[in-house]
Structure formats: structure tokens, C-alpha cells
Design a protein around this motif. Structure first.
Motif, PDB file in Angstrom:
ATOM      1  N   ASN A  12       0.645  -1.301  -0.216  1.00  0.00           N
ATOM      2  CA  ASN A  12      -0.099  -0.165   0.347  1.00  0.00           C
ATOM      3  C   ASN A  12       1.082   1.191  -0.047  1.00  0.00           C
ATOM      4  OD1 ASN A  12      -2.464  -1.096   0.001  1.00  0.00           O
ATOM      5  ND2 ASN A  12      -2.859  -1.261   2.159  1.00  0.00           N
ATOM      6  N   ARG A  13       1.814   1.200   1.124  1.00  0.00           N
ATOM      7  CA  ARG A  13       3.671   2.349   0.598  1.00  0.00           C
ATOM      8  C   ARG A  13       3.293   2.642  -0.924  1.00  0.00           C
ATOM      9  NH1 ARG A  13       6.717   2.904   6.395  1.00  0.00           N
ATOM     10  NH2 ARG A  13       4.579   2.658   7.815  1.00  0.00           N
ATOM     11  N   ASP A  44       1.034   3.782  -3.720  1.00  0.00           N
ATOM     12  CA  ASP A  44       0.350   5.184  -2.551  1.00  0.00           C
ATOM     13  C   ASP A  44       0.290   5.798  -3.939  1.00  0.00           C
ATOM     14  OD1 ASP A  44       2.648   6.357  -3.820  1.00  0.00           O
ATOM     15  OD2 ASP A  44       3.148   7.680  -1.208  1.00  0.00           O
ATOM     16  N   SER A  84       6.948   9.109  -4.093  1.00  0.00           N
ATOM     17  CA  SER A  84       6.366   8.905  -3.026  1.00  0.00           C
ATOM     18  C   SER A  84       7.420   9.001  -2.042  1.00  0.00           C
ATOM     19  CB  SER A  84       6.532   6.980  -2.586  1.00  0.00           C
ATOM     20  OG  SER A  84       5.991   7.182  -1.816  1.00  0.00           O
ATOM     21  N   THR A 121      -1.031   1.604   5.849  1.00  0.00           N
ATOM     22  CA  THR A 121       0.115   1.231   5.618  1.00  0.00           C
ATOM     23  C   THR A 121       1.067   1.993   6.721  1.00  0.00           C
ATOM     24  OG1 THR A 121      -0.446   4.344   5.828  1.00  0.00           O
ATOM     25  CG2 THR A 121      -0.661   3.373   3.461  1.00  0.00           C
TER      26      THR A 121
END
Length: 141
Positions: free
Chosen positions: A36-37, A40, A45, A108
């Protein structure tokens, strides 16, 4: 996104350091928090690029801190027991290719219930799952 062999290896090593005692379900949940990170939606990111970047971002996953007892195994200075690492690789691959759905509801972040007290960020975040010795969160300020 292209996932490299380094991404796969670093994710599996992170699962060893963070969740090896949590069984396959716990490892999959931790891997999803990392995915999920990675996904993103931002072009560059804050978490770092790819699985390796997100896992090894300083101070995000304590197993990669040089003072952590897991670090010698994760860095390759000491061997990781093959039987344990096999399950870590399986969990990593299942999450990377999407064979297992996200049990964390988009988390996250997580913390281990074995910590003396919850991290400050948990008070204002949305809890999504408690599984084994981990509690997962999304919408972390």
C-alpha cells in the motif's frame, strides 16, 4: 510497476524481520501494508520507490535499523534459516502478484502489540485490523 528481484528479496527479508512469528496470514498482512505504501499513487513517493525503497526507508521498518538484532541476517552478514525464509518468500510473492487480497483494508502502518506503548501516530489513525501481534492502520496523519 516493474518489480525487480531485489524488490522481492528485500520484501521477503523485511517479512522475516517484522513478521516471521506471525504465520503466513500475518506476513501477508505486513506485506500488504508495504504494498500500500509502494502503490500510494504518487509519482515520487515519500516512502521510497518500489518495495526495496519502501522497506529500507530509514526508520520505517525497525528490522532494517543497524542496531536491530535482525539486521545482521537481513544485511547478509549472518544467514537466515532457510525454512523460515521460504515462507517469507512465499508471502512476498503472493502479495506482489496479487494472489492474496489485502486483509488490512488499505493500511500503510502497523505496530506490534509487544511494544511498551502504542506509537503517538496511532491515536489519530484509523485502525483496520488486529491480527496476531500486529495492529494495522490507515489515514495516519
Amino acid at each position: 510497476m516493474d518489480v525487480t528481484e531485489k524488490d522481492r528479496d528485500v520484501l521477503a527479508r523485511t517479512l522475516f524481520g517484522e513478521a516471521r512469528g506471525e504465520g503466513l496470514a500475518g506476513m501477508v498482512a505486513v506485506a500488504w501494508a508495504i504494498r500500500n505504501r509502494v502503490e500510494d499513487g504518487k509519482e515520487k513517493s515519500w516512502w521510497g520507490e518500489g518495495y526495496a525503497g519502501a522497506c529500507q526507508k530509514p526508520w520505517q521498518f525497525s528490522c532494517w535499523n543497524k542496531n536491530d538484532p535482525n539486521y545482521p541476517m537481513l544485511s547478509g552478514a549472518k544467514p537466515i534459516p532457510a525454512a523460515e525464509f521460504t515462507m517469507c518468500r512465499l508471502a512476498a510473492e503472493q502479495v506482489i502478484v496479487g494472489l492474496k487480497p489485502d486483509p488490512t483494508g488499505g493500511a500503510t502502518h502497523y505496530y506490534a502489540t509487544t511494544m511498551p506503548k502504542p506509537p503517538a501516530w496511532a491515536a489519530k489513525a484509523t485502525q483496520t485490523l488486529k491480527l496476531g501481534h500486529h495492529i494495522f492502520f490507515r489515514d495516519v496523519p
